[in-house]
Motif scaffolding. Structure first.
Motif, mmCIF file in Angstrom:
data_model
loop_
_atom_site.group_PDB
_atom_site.id
_atom_site.type_symbol
_atom_site.label_atom_id
_atom_site.label_comp_id
_atom_site.label_asym_id
_atom_site.label_seq_id
_atom_site.Cartn_x
_atom_site.Cartn_y
_atom_site.Cartn_z
ATOM 1 N N ARG A 1 0.817 -1.216 0.000
ATOM 2 C CA ARG A 1 0.000 0.000 0.000
ATOM 3 C C ARG A 1 0.846 1.259 0.000
ATOM 4 N N ARG A 2 1.987 1.254 0.710
ATOM 5 C CA ARG A 2 2.785 2.471 0.864
ATOM 6 C C ARG A 2 3.941 2.563 -0.127
ATOM 7 N N PRO B 1 2.033 2.986 -4.964
ATOM 8 C CA PRO B 1 2.358 4.334 -5.464
ATOM 9 C C PRO B 1 3.384 4.335 -6.591
ATOM 10 N N LEU B 2 4.387 3.451 -6.504
ATOM 11 C CA LEU B 2 5.415 3.423 -7.544
ATOM 12 C C LEU B 2 4.906 2.835 -8.853
ATOM 13 N N HIS C 1 -0.237 15.259 -10.247
ATOM 14 C CA HIS C 1 -0.597 15.464 -8.843
ATOM 15 C C HIS C 1 0.032 14.386 -7.976
ATOM 16 N N ASN C 2 0.025 13.150 -8.482
ATOM 17 C CA ASN C 2 0.627 12.051 -7.733
ATOM 18 C C ASN C 2 2.137 12.248 -7.579
ATOM 19 N N ARG C 3 2.796 12.685 -8.646
ATOM 20 C CA ARG C 3 4.230 12.947 -8.572
ATOM 21 C C ARG C 3 4.549 14.074 -7.606
ATOM 22 N N GLY C 4 3.697 15.108 -7.647
ATOM 23 C CA GLY C 4 3.904 16.220 -6.716
ATOM 24 C C GLY C 4 3.747 15.805 -5.278
ATOM 25 N N GLY C 5 2.756 14.916 -5.042
ATOM 26 C CA GLY C 5 2.555 14.425 -3.678
ATOM 27 C C GLY C 5 3.731 13.633 -3.183
ATOM 28 N N LYS C 6 4.327 12.811 -4.072
ATOM 29 C CA LYS C 6 5.472 12.008 -3.672
ATOM 30 C C LYS C 6 6.699 12.882 -3.409
ATOM 31 N N GLU C 7 6.827 13.959 -4.219
ATOM 32 C CA GLU C 7 7.965 14.857 -4.011
ATOM 33 C C GLU C 7 7.855 15.573 -2.659
ATOM 34 N N GLU C 8 6.602 15.927 -2.275
ATOM 35 C CA GLU C 8 6.417 16.596 -1.004
ATOM 36 C C GLU C 8 6.755 15.678 0.151
ATOM 37 N N GLU C 9 6.394 14.351 -0.026
ATOM 38 C CA GLU C 9 6.719 13.409 1.014
ATOM 39 C C GLU C 9 8.222 13.264 1.172
#
Length: 279
Positions: free
Chosen positions: A190-191, A195-196, A271-279
């Motif tokens: 899930r984590r 996502p990848l 949006h998904n890429r941006g979320g991963k970059e923020e993480e």
């Protein structure tokens, strides 16, 4: 560098002749009246008004979008576990399994769809299997289920291959790190894994939805003309009715819908890429 850029000129010319020019002609036909001479054109929006004011055409459009959505969802639900199993297999097994997925694609899609006619017809293999379970030896052709089955069968490999590519590119050390941090398999999937693999999922959704929403020969063969989709409507306008202008307007409407779909998919991916970059 300039010499290398010149090598792209033939491809640009080819794309202009084979892609851009036909689309410009379709756009011109969609905004002009039928029977115009070469010298003068009468521009009109009547073809678009006709489509959006006729409830029958809107029903066909919604039916096409709905079956494309169902095809995409089924392909995703079936394709992800298959791709995941292939990616977790040994390298030799991966090559064999990918080959098994791609071998049917070597055969023309029309021929593969014709094969399903024999399987789904009365007395065919599928009806005989149903007869064994007491469900009756009946024909499954010319139904929505037959059309959906044909679409899933033809478009499933596109979903599997895209997701499998993303899973194979994934850094395996991330899975080891997740296990070292105490995450179980479900939490790791899930984590980390899910996502990848989203880029592959998004590409798979695009490659399945776009041809499914505009398909015409699958519903024509397996639906027997009783399950009419937007692709059949366009084909009918060009070949049977001879209203190229109205058929072109429907084609332009579908082109806009597909472009909006692709823009939405790409926006979700960004949006998904941006979320991963923020993480």
């Amino acid at each position: 560098m300039k010499k290398f850029s010149q090598l792209a000129v033939p491809y640009i010319v080819w794309a202009a002749l084979m892609l851009v020019l036909p689309m410009l002609l379709i756009a011109m036909y969609s905004f002009t009246e039928q029977g115009n001479s070469i010298v003068s054109f009468k521009f009109t929006l009547d073809h678009y008004v006709k489509f959006f004011t006729d409830p029958d055409f809107l029903i066909i459009l919604w039916r096409s979008i709905w079956i494309a959505i169902k095809t995409t969802v089924i392909c995703l639900l079936l394709g992800y576990p298959i791709a995941y199993y292939i990616a977790r297999s040994s390298e030799r097994a991966q090559n064999i399994l990918v080959l098994c997925i791609t071998i049917p694609m070597w055969i023309n899609m029309l021929v593969r769809t014709y094969a399903w006619i024999g399987l789904l017809s009365e007395g065919g293999l599928v009806s005989r299997i149903l007869g064994i379970f007491g469900l009756g030896n009946m024909s499954l052709l010319y139904t929505q289920g037959a059309v959906l089955l044909g679409m899933v069968y033809n478009f499933l490999p596109f979903m599997v291959l895209q997701i499998n590519t993303s899973l194979c590119k994934m850094d395996q050390s991330l899975l080891e790190a997740s296990a070292d941090l105490g995450a179980n398999r479900v939490q790791t999937f899930r984590r980390v894994t899910l996502p990848l693999s989203l880029p592959g999922v998004i590409n798979g959704i695009t490659l399945v939805f776009l041809p499914a929403v505009s398909s015409f020969f699958i519903p024509k063969l397996l639906g027997g003309g009783q399950y009419f989709l937007i692709g059949n409507l366009i084909e009918n306008q060009f070949i049977t009715v001879g209203e190229w202008n109205f058929g072109s307007s429907i084609s332009m409407i579908m082109a806009v819908i597909m472009m909006l779909m692709m823009m939405a998919v790409r926006k979700v991916e960004k949006h998904n890429r941006g979320g991963k970059e923020e993480e």
